[in-house]
Design a protein around this motif. Structure first.
Motif, short mmCIF file in Angstrom:
data_model
loop_
_atom_site.label_atom_id
_atom_site.label_comp_id
_atom_site.label_asym_id
_atom_site.label_seq_id
_atom_site.Cartn_x
_atom_site.Cartn_y
_atom_site.Cartn_z
N ILE A 36 0.82 -1.21 0.00
CA ILE A 36 0.00 0.00 0.00
C ILE A 36 0.86 1.26 0.00
O ILE A 36 0.38 2.33 -0.35
CB ILE A 36 -1.03 0.03 1.15
CG1 ILE A 36 -0.36 0.05 2.51
CG2 ILE A 36 -2.02 -1.09 1.01
CD1 ILE A 36 -1.31 0.31 3.67
N ALA A 37 2.12 1.13 0.37
CA ALA A 37 3.02 2.27 0.26
C ALA A 37 3.23 2.65 -1.20
O ALA A 37 3.39 3.81 -1.54
CB ALA A 37 4.36 1.95 0.92
N GLU A 38 3.19 1.65 -2.07
CA GLU A 38 3.34 1.87 -3.51
C GLU A 38 2.01 2.10 -4.19
O GLU A 38 1.93 2.76 -5.22
CB GLU A 38 4.03 0.66 -4.14
CG GLU A 38 5.40 0.37 -3.61
CD GLU A 38 6.42 1.41 -4.04
OE1 GLU A 38 6.29 1.94 -5.16
OE2 GLU A 38 7.34 1.70 -3.26
N ARG A 40 -1.25 3.64 -3.39
CA ARG A 40 -1.94 4.53 -2.46
C ARG A 40 -3.46 4.55 -2.62
O ARG A 40 -4.15 5.02 -1.74
CB ARG A 40 -1.38 5.93 -2.56
CG ARG A 40 0.09 5.97 -2.18
CD ARG A 40 0.61 7.38 -2.15
NE ARG A 40 2.03 7.39 -1.88
CZ ARG A 40 2.55 7.44 -0.67
NH1 ARG A 40 1.78 7.45 0.38
NH2 ARG A 40 3.86 7.45 -0.51
N ASP A 41 -3.98 4.05 -3.72
CA ASP A 41 -5.42 4.03 -3.94
C ASP A 41 -6.08 2.76 -3.42
O ASP A 41 -7.26 2.52 -3.69
CB ASP A 41 -5.73 4.17 -5.43
CG ASP A 41 -5.32 5.52 -5.98
OD1 ASP A 41 -5.24 6.48 -5.19
OD2 ASP A 41 -5.08 5.62 -7.19
N CYS A 42 -5.37 1.95 -2.68
CA CYS A 42 -5.90 0.68 -2.19
C CYS A 42 -7.07 0.91 -1.23
O CYS A 42 -6.98 1.72 -0.31
CB CYS A 42 -4.80 -0.11 -1.49
SG CYS A 42 -5.34 -1.71 -0.89
N ARG A 45 -6.37 0.14 2.60
CA ARG A 45 -5.29 0.90 3.22
C ARG A 45 -5.53 1.19 4.71
O ARG A 45 -4.69 0.91 5.55
CB ARG A 45 -5.10 2.20 2.44
CG ARG A 45 -3.99 3.06 2.92
CD ARG A 45 -3.91 4.33 2.05
NE ARG A 45 -2.84 5.17 2.51
CZ ARG A 45 -1.62 5.17 2.00
NH1 ARG A 45 -1.34 4.39 1.00
NH2 ARG A 45 -0.70 5.95 2.50
N GLU A 46 -6.68 1.75 5.03
CA GLU A 46 -6.97 2.11 6.43
C GLU A 46 -7.05 0.87 7.32
O GLU A 46 -6.58 0.89 8.45
CB GLU A 46 -8.25 2.91 6.51
CG GLU A 46 -8.11 4.31 5.93
CD GLU A 46 -9.38 5.12 6.07
OE1 GLU A 46 -10.25 4.76 6.88
OE2 GLU A 46 -9.51 6.11 5.34
#
Length: 63
Positions: A36-38, A40-42, A45-46
């Motif tokens: 998710i660092a790469e 960012r639209d995942c 993520r939260e």
């Protein structure tokens, strides 16, 4: 790589069940966090960040 494929891969890592007392599940979660660092639209993520923070804050330090 298509966004859908990235989502599927990260979801598979988050839902990984190793059957080995969570030994590999933690590693899969850490890989998902790196992902998710790469990506960012995942959508996860939260959830990933929240679970990692809970794990860090709740795990006893032995002191």
């Amino acid at each position: 790589m298509a966004k859908e494929k990235k989502e599927e891969f990260i979801k598979a890592l988050v839902e990984f069940d190793d059957g080995c007392w969570y030994f590999y599940k933690l590693r899969a979660y850490l890989l998902a966090a790196a992902g998710i660092a790469e990506f960012r639209d995942c959508s996860l993520r939260e959830e990933i960040v929240g679970r990692l923070l809970i794990g860090v804050l709740v795990v006893p330090t032995g002191k």
